[in-house]
Design a protein around this motif. Structure first.
Motif, PDB file in Angstrom:
ATOM      1  N   ASP A  24       4.288  17.784-115.381  1.00  0.00           N
ATOM      2  CA  ASP A  24       5.344  16.786-115.551  1.00  0.00           C
ATOM      3  C   ASP A  24       6.363  16.943-114.430  1.00  0.00           C
ATOM      4  OD1 ASP A  24       7.220  14.976-116.459  1.00  0.00           O
ATOM      5  OD2 ASP A  24       8.020  16.328-118.008  1.00  0.00           O
ATOM      6  N   VAL A  25       6.429  15.968-113.534  1.00  0.00           N
ATOM      7  CA  VAL A  25       7.341  16.087-112.395  1.00  0.00           C
ATOM      8  C   VAL A  25       8.800  15.937-112.812  1.00  0.00           C
ATOM      9  CG1 VAL A  25       5.576  15.275-110.788  1.00  0.00           C
ATOM     10  CG2 VAL A  25       7.203  13.634-111.761  1.00  0.00           C
ATOM     11  N   LEU A  26       9.045  15.469-114.036  1.00  0.00           N
ATOM     12  CA  LEU A  26      10.418  15.373-114.536  1.00  0.00           C
ATOM     13  C   LEU A  26      10.891  16.688-115.148  1.00  0.00           C
ATOM     14  CD1 LEU A  26      10.273  11.875-116.285  1.00  0.00           C
ATOM     15  CD2 LEU A  26      11.218  12.418-114.033  1.00  0.00           C
ATOM     16  N   GLY A  27       9.976  17.629-115.323  1.00  0.00           N
ATOM     17  CA  GLY A  27      10.308  18.883-115.985  1.00  0.00           C
ATOM     18  C   GLY A  27      10.273  20.066-115.044  1.00  0.00           C
ATOM     19  N   ILE A  76       3.372   9.218-119.173  1.00  0.00           N
ATOM     20  CA  ILE A  76       2.635   8.420-118.195  1.00  0.00           C
ATOM     21  C   ILE A  76       2.073   9.369-117.143  1.00  0.00           C
ATOM     22  CG2 ILE A  76       2.837   6.656-116.398  1.00  0.00           C
ATOM     23  CD1 ILE A  76       5.045   5.364-118.055  1.00  0.00           C
ATOM     24  N   ALA A  77       0.815   9.225-116.852  1.00  0.00           N
ATOM     25  CA  ALA A  77       0.176  10.047-115.823  1.00  0.00           C
ATOM     26  C   ALA A  77      -0.325   9.142-114.709  1.00  0.00           C
ATOM     27  CB  ALA A  77      -0.974  10.852-116.420  1.00  0.00           C
ATOM     28  N   GLY A  78      -0.763   9.758-113.631  1.00  0.00           N
ATOM     29  CA  GLY A  78      -1.299   8.954-112.548  1.00  0.00           C
ATOM     30  C   GLY A  78      -1.654   9.792-111.346  1.00  0.00           C
ATOM     31  N   THR A  79      -2.069   9.107-110.305  1.00  0.00           N
ATOM     32  CA  THR A  79      -2.431   9.764-109.059  1.00  0.00           C
ATOM     33  C   THR A  79      -2.331   8.751-107.935  1.00  0.00           C
ATOM     34  OG1 THR A  79      -4.106  11.188-108.020  1.00  0.00           O
ATOM     35  CG2 THR A  79      -4.910   9.242-109.194  1.00  0.00           C
TER      36      THR A  79
END
Length: 283
Positions: free
Chosen positions: A42-45, A184-187
């Motif tokens: 999680d890039v927000l964490g 939400i995930a992604g690449t």
């Protein structure tokens, strides 16, 4: 003078080199890598006790929800892969066989590949920062962004880094979170202008995303077909082409049909400096 072999003897003689060839193939290392769903973050964490995104020089929002970057795990470049392993992985839904050159740069040592992946990650972080600040109309000289993610290399987290920066600085542009509280995930790679690029391994990344709780997966539009190949139940696949498209979609203001171009709702509430025009997901 030649003697004529009987049919059984002729078949036996011909079979010897074939059997030898198959035996050699079964035990000889082959130029492939075995891959499987990897970690997500999680890039927000936080990652290993440190914030993934740290911002100074501008107010930072508290966020809810998660934006998870995704990875694949691959056999190391110096790990021999045998025929039996390839056959086993070929019929597995949670593993894939990929040419080694598509996973690692050819002709380089393991140490050189590690350094190469580290450089790619750093370049991706720089591009993600420039794309996000440019999207928000902020001066990169006045806002400093530090991105830190341990044990991950390569450029494929660029899109999620950019979305994380946007969420922390601007949210959905209307006092809400970009995620709406969802996972939400992604690449996807991203360039400084905000264009999203393909990455590879997306069918495995969707599995990693669903495993870790994601309900939406942002995928580079060019890789929709690959992503649909083993799409887990309960995971909505959304094609994206730009950061603008991705942010608008994540905020729930634009929902293209899964890997299509139909738009269910128009996009409104654009971030500062962005005004209407052609729908961002159809660019």
């Amino acid at each position: 003078m030649f003697s004529r072999l009987t049919r059984p003897r002729a078949l036996a003689v011909c079979a010897v080199p074939v059997v030898a060839l198959l035996a050699t193939a079964a035990f000889a290392p082959l130029p492939y890598s075995l891959t499987q769903p990897g970690l997500t973050a999680d890039v927000l964490g936080e990652n290993k006790g440190d914030p993934v995104i740290t911002i100074t020089g501008a107010p930072v929002r508290d966020t809810t929800g998660q934006l998870r970057m995704t990875t694949i795990e691959a056999t190391s470049p110096d790990t021999p892969v045998r025929l039996g392993q390839l056959v086993d992985a070929w019929f597995s839904t949670d593993r894939a066989v990929m040419p080694r050159d598509s996973v690692y740069p050819s002709g380089r040592s393991t140490r050189e590949i590690e350094r190469y992946n580290t450089r790619q990650m750093q370049a991706s972080q720089d591009d993600a920062t420039r794309a996000a600040l440019g999207y928000l109309g902020l001066d990169g000289k006045g806002v400093e962004v530090t991105l830190k993610l341990a044990d991950v290399g390569g450029p494929s987290a660029g899109l999620l880094f950019s979305l994380g920066i946007v969420d922390k600085l601007n949210g959905d542009g209307a006092d809400g979170d970009l995620t709406g509280g969802r996972t939400i995930a992604g690449t996807g790679t991203i360039d400084p202008a905000g264009k999203v690029g393909p990455v590879g391994g997306v069918s495995l990344k969707t599995q990693a995303a669903r495993r870790d709780g994601a309900s939406v997966f942002l995928v580079p539009k060019a890789e929709c077909g690959d992503a649909k190949a083993e799409l887990p139940a309960g995971l909505r696949l959304i094609p994206v082409t730009t950061l603008k498209c991705s942010a608008c979609t994540a905020a729930g203001r634009a929902l293209p049909a899964a890997c299509g171009t139909a738009v269910r709702r128009p996009c409104s509430g654009w971030p500062p400096g962005i005004r209407g025009g052609r729908h961002p997901c159809l660019a």
